[in-house]
Design a protein around this motif. Structure first.
Motif, PDB file in Angstrom:
ATOM      1  N   GLN A   1       0.867  -1.186   0.000  1.00 18.37           N
ATOM      2  CA  GLN A   1       0.000   0.000   0.000  1.00 18.37           C
ATOM      3  C   GLN A   1       0.907   1.240   0.000  1.00 18.37           C
ATOM      4  N   ILE A   2       1.045   1.854  -1.170  1.00 17.10           N
ATOM      5  CA  ILE A   2       1.919   3.007  -1.315  1.00 17.10           C
ATOM      6  C   ILE A   2       1.184   4.257  -0.851  1.00 17.10           C
ATOM      7  N   ARG A   3       1.807   5.034   0.020  1.00 20.41           N
ATOM      8  CA  ARG A   3       1.198   6.233   0.601  1.00 20.41           C
ATOM      9  C   ARG A   3       2.320   7.091   1.173  1.00 20.41           C
TER      10      ARG A   3
ATOM     11  N   ASN B   1       9.911   5.127  -2.875  1.00 17.94           N
ATOM     12  CA  ASN B   1      11.313   4.977  -2.470  1.00 17.94           C
ATOM     13  C   ASN B   1      11.440   3.977  -1.329  1.00 17.94           C
ATOM     14  N   ASP B   2      10.499   4.027  -0.393  1.00 19.90           N
ATOM     15  CA  ASP B   2      10.502   3.029   0.680  1.00 19.90           C
ATOM     16  C   ASP B   2      10.308   1.631   0.106  1.00 19.90           C
ATOM     17  N   ALA B   3       9.410   1.527  -0.867  1.00 18.62           N
ATOM     18  CA  ALA B   3       9.172   0.239  -1.506  1.00 18.62           C
ATOM     19  C   ALA B   3      10.438  -0.275  -2.184  1.00 18.62           C
TER      20      ALA B   3
ATOM     21  N   ILE C   1       1.819  -2.806  -6.522  1.00 20.09           N
ATOM     22  CA  ILE C   1       1.645  -1.528  -5.819  1.00 20.09           C
ATOM     23  C   ILE C   1       0.236  -0.972  -6.003  1.00 20.09           C
ATOM     24  N   SER C   2      -0.272  -0.350  -4.955  1.00 26.16           N
ATOM     25  CA  SER C   2      -1.552   0.341  -5.011  1.00 26.16           C
ATOM     26  C   SER C   2      -1.421   1.578  -5.901  1.00 26.16           C
TER      27      SER C   2
ATOM     28  N   GLY D   1      10.550   8.260  -7.575  1.00 26.58           N
ATOM     29  CA  GLY D   1      10.307   7.094  -6.734  1.00 26.58           C
ATOM     30  C   GLY D   1       9.906   5.874  -7.534  1.00 26.58           C
ATOM     31  N   LEU D   2       9.055   6.084  -8.555  1.00 25.16           N
ATOM     32  CA  LEU D   2       8.669   4.959  -9.399  1.00 25.16           C
ATOM     33  C   LEU D   2       9.877   4.422 -10.162  1.00 25.16           C
TER      34      LEU D   2
END
Length: 815
Positions: free
Chosen positions: A11-13, A19-21, A38-39, A69-70
């Motif tokens: 859950q990307i937020r 970047n965390d992912a 990814i959401s 980030g992507l």
């Protein structure tokens, strides 16, 4: 086409960015996941924690990591040999804050003259040619409007403000002599009482969410503009596949998928589609399958004991009898018979069609062709048409038709509606030819609307009222289907392998009503149905609630998630009660009832006898729930299809409905435990199961409080599917012999055998596996424990000595 061997949903937020992912990719690879899933990551409403309220489809959301980030996630995933699956939202856009959505701002500012007047699904002929926006506290609050001149506004244009809400002012409609109400009267929109949303709106929404406006993606330029960024991801190799949110809301889902397949160069695609039992995806859809709710419903029913149905039915009837005395009973229910699921859902869907989705039904009635006549020759009146359409929607057996292929579902709805409302047979007969015609605007709109009524009437209402066994009231399932035999389970999975071999399987998502391990524990209640009935009667005496069915739902949630924080359980109780809508409502909370409801939750913590009953029951069933959890996980990960692991569910997972199931995940703990597990296995290959194995299959909960055994099952199954896909070829049932054979669920996947324990409480009562055995065709090794087994007959007591599951792999590849 590149096809994932498995996925891991994140859950990307703002609190877990792209970047965390990217920094988690190494862990996900070690876990065994093949793709990162990814959401939605397009720019969404500020502060959105889910991303389904896209406000600008032209850019990756800066709050979620932005384009950089992507790129970082794609680079990390691809360098690790992994793919990226992205969730996209073609049906609607977020319009809660007009300045954040350039399309919506233009529409409000310019009306029919806006380029985006064609993009949004607005009925301009209703409402005086103005878009009705339900935001006012009441109709008199127009006095609260303030005109903000261009010199003082953030947009550099004149604006109308209603508290913190900002709206554009059309050119030429503001002068120094005009007050705010006069300026408002000159706009292309009209701010109305929020209660008008039920029956006075003139734009299509996502379900009944006023702040999500439907988009007409079937128009070529709208597709082009809303998908340019998404298709760039595909063409530049950032994303490898797409998950399509809510295709049922589209005017032409099949046409949309055709276009997407062409423009994406044939990339892997899944649809978020709810299939009712026996329903299949339309033939010819350009996608690989669904996002997995059909598999979830199938797997869950393996752990439900059919012998418990009679006692749970009796308890349900008893509790509804109690509810009847307090005015909260379902229509048609009584004190001696359990409520009918079909009767209930007809009522809840009809309530939705006449309530929060009345605007959509009235719009359907406005689209009935002029001159439509009853069999008597009298012209069909709009009010009668709306009544007939609402009845058809309430009787619809699936989410929607896809004409002309699924015309039989409409015919079924007609028959049911005629039975429920004989007085409407004439109006229904007058409407049917138009509803069956795929070229008809009414038919298109009806298909878009039926899924809305189903979702709100069933998932968001009836699922909170039908409380016999709440592990079955899950998205994608029919809770009246109590359990499933292993034979039927195998039949459906063999069919899945043939028809949709690359469809997703899952156990938890961001939309599930309860986490997978909560459901696994609740299902144990079917094996101790008489005890659960006695327990509920005790709890109702000690912490009474006038709404008996809701009390049953709440106590099952407490048992399923225990130990859970007081705060989480109170939040769940409030949402569940208001969604059920029998005793309190979102729009009109009943303070006295809700005080009793919250007292019930507090009693779990504060009332000594209630706490003793609760903790004693949980202690007695916890091991069986863990057994169900491991069994469900291994089965889901090895079934035909592409298995998905929802974030965090590689350990024990005690979430309830959203937003509880979107809580932050402690990935550092998971990373540490996986490394510990692998070190222990490397250090002693002869020690069965490494760090996770201990003193046998019992006492799982006590010896494994963190869930390292579930991590073992998840990682070994994922790694095997990723690294040895050639082993997973066919599907055949494993047959056991012996007195406990009916407690085994097993299947061959080519050179792999999955074995899992079914109905573990009953197995314990029968004294364990005894002489029950299976025949192994060749020498095999258990991936979970490292144990080796000779060909021929093997005792299940040996195969399942360490865990309630086994993942057997052929020892010699030549065999």
């Amino acid at each position: 086409m590149r096809i994932p061997r498995s996925t891991y949903r994140l859950q990307i937020r703002p609190s877990l960015t792209l970047n965390d992912a990217a920094s988690l990719v190494d862990y996900l690879k070690e876990l065994g996941a093949d793709w990162v899933y990814i959401s939605p990551v397009l720019t969404a409403e500020e502060g959105s924690d889910h991303g389904y309220d896209v406000t600008d489809p032209s850019a990756v959301d800066p709050a979620r990591g932005g384009p950089e980030g992507l790129e970082a996630l794609a680079a990390a995933a691809h360098s690790a040999g992994m793919g990226v699956l992205a969730d996209i939202v073609p049906n609607h856009m977020g319009v809660a804050s007009p300045p954040q959505n350039p399309w919506w701002w233009s529409l409000l500012k310019e009306g029919r003259g806006s380029k985006y007047a064609e993009a949004f699904d607005v009925d301009w002929d209703f409402g005086g040619g103005k878009i009705r926006i339900p935001v006012l506290g009441d109709a008199d609050e127009l006095d609260r409007l303030v005109v903000v001149p261009a010199s003082d506004s953030d947009s550099g244009e004149a604006e109308l403000h209603y508290y913190e809400n900002r709206y554009p002012v059309a050119p030429g409609t503001y002068d120094d002599d005009a007050d705010a109400k006069q300026v408002h009267a000159r706009q292309h929109y009209e701010l109305v009482d929020w209660r008008a949303a039920d029956d006075e709106l003139n734009y299509r929404r996502f379900f009944a969410v006023n702040t999500l406006a439907g988009v007409r993606v079937e128009i070529p330029w709208v597709f082009d503009e809303s998908h340019a960024e998404i298709l760039r991801w595909i063409r530049e190799g950032l994303v490898d596949g797409l998950r399509i949110d809510h295709p049922d809301g589209l005017a032409d889902p099949g046409g949309y998928l055709d276009r997407l397949r062409t423009e994406s160069g044939g990339s892997y695609a899944l649809v978020e589609k709810i299939l009712e039992p026996g329903e299949r995806l339309p033939q010819g859809w350009e996608c690989e399958g669904t996002s997995g709710y059909d598999a979830l419903a199938l797997v869950d029913r393996l752990w439900v004991d059919p012998d418990g149905q009679k006692a749970l039915d009796a308890l349900d009837a008893e509790l509804r009898g109690n509810a009847a005395t307090s005015g909260t009973a379902e229509p048609g229910s009584g004190s001696t018979e359990p409520v009918s699921w079909q009767h209930m859902t007809h009522g809840t869907k009809r309530m939705i069609a006449e309530g929060i989705l009345r605007s959509e039904v009235l719009r359907l009635a406005r689209q009935v062709p002029a001159g439509t006549t009853l069999p008597s020759g009298v012209e069909l009146e709009p009010g009668t048409a709306a009544d007939a359409l609402a009845e058809l929607l309430a009787c619809f057996p699936v989410y929607r038709t896809y004409l002309p292929e699924h015309r039989h579902y409409l015919e079924e709805a007609v028959q049911l509606a005629n039975g429920h409302r004989p007085d409407l047979t004439g109006p229904i007969a007058a409407l049917q030819p138009c509803l069956e015609d795929p070229r008809s605007a009414l038919a298109t709109r009806f298909q878009q609307t039926s899924g809305m009524v189903m979702a709100k009437g069933v998932e968001d209402t009836a699922f909170y009222r039908y409380t016999r066994l709440t592990s079955l009231t899950e998205v994608g399932g029919d809770p009246s289907e109590f359990s499933i035999t292993p034979e039927e389970f195998h039949r459906q999975n063999a069919e899945r392998l043939t028809r949709l071999p690359h469809s997703m399987t899952t156990l938890s998502t961001h939309d599930t009503k309860r986490g997978e391990d909560v459901r696994a524990r609740i299902s144990v209640l079917s094996e101790i149905a008489d005890r659960w009935g006695d327990t509920m009667r005790q709890l109702q005496e000690l912490a009474p609630l006038s709404d008996g069915p809701l009390a049953n739902l709440l106590w099952q949630a407490v048992v399923g998630a225990w130990p859970a924080s007081r705060e989480r359980l109170h939040a769940y109780a409030e949402k569940a009660a208001r969604e059920a809508g029998n005793s309190t409502l979102w729009t009109a909370p009943d303070e006295e009832f809700e005080a009793d409801m919250h007292a019930l939750i507090d009693a779990a913590f504060d009332h000594p006898e209630v706490n003793r009953i609760l903790t004693g029951l949980v202690a007695d069933i916890d091991d069986f729930g863990r057994s169900n959890s491991l069994s469900a996980k291994l089965i889901q990960l090895t079934l035909p299809g592409v298995p998905d692991v929802y974030q965090g569910t590689e350990l024990w997972e005690d979430s309830l409905v959203d937003p509880d199931n979107r809580r932050p995940v402690d990935f550092e703990e998971r990373r540490r435990l996986l490394a510990e597990l692998d070190r222990a296995a490397d250090a002693s290959a002869t020690h069965p199961g490494g760090a996770a194995a201990a003193t046998g299959a019992s006492n799982l909960a006590q010896r494994d409080p963190t869930g390292i055994s579930k991590l073992l099952v998840t990682s070994r199954a994922l790694r095997l599917r990723r690294d040895r896909p050639e082993l997973f070829t066919g599907y055949n049932a494993v047959t056991a012999t012996g007195s406990a054979a009916d407690h085994l669920v097993g299947f061959y996947r080519g050179a792999v055998i999955t074995l899992a324990t079914r109905l573990p409480a009953g197995l314990q009562r029968r004294g364990g596996w005894g002489g029950t055995a299976v025949v192994l065709p060749v020498a095999m090794r258990d991936e979970l424990t490292g144990r080796q087994y000779a060909p021929g007959q093997n005792q299940l007591a040996d195969l399942l000595a360490d865990y309630p599951v086994a993942l057997l792999v052929v020892e010699d590849d030549s065999q």
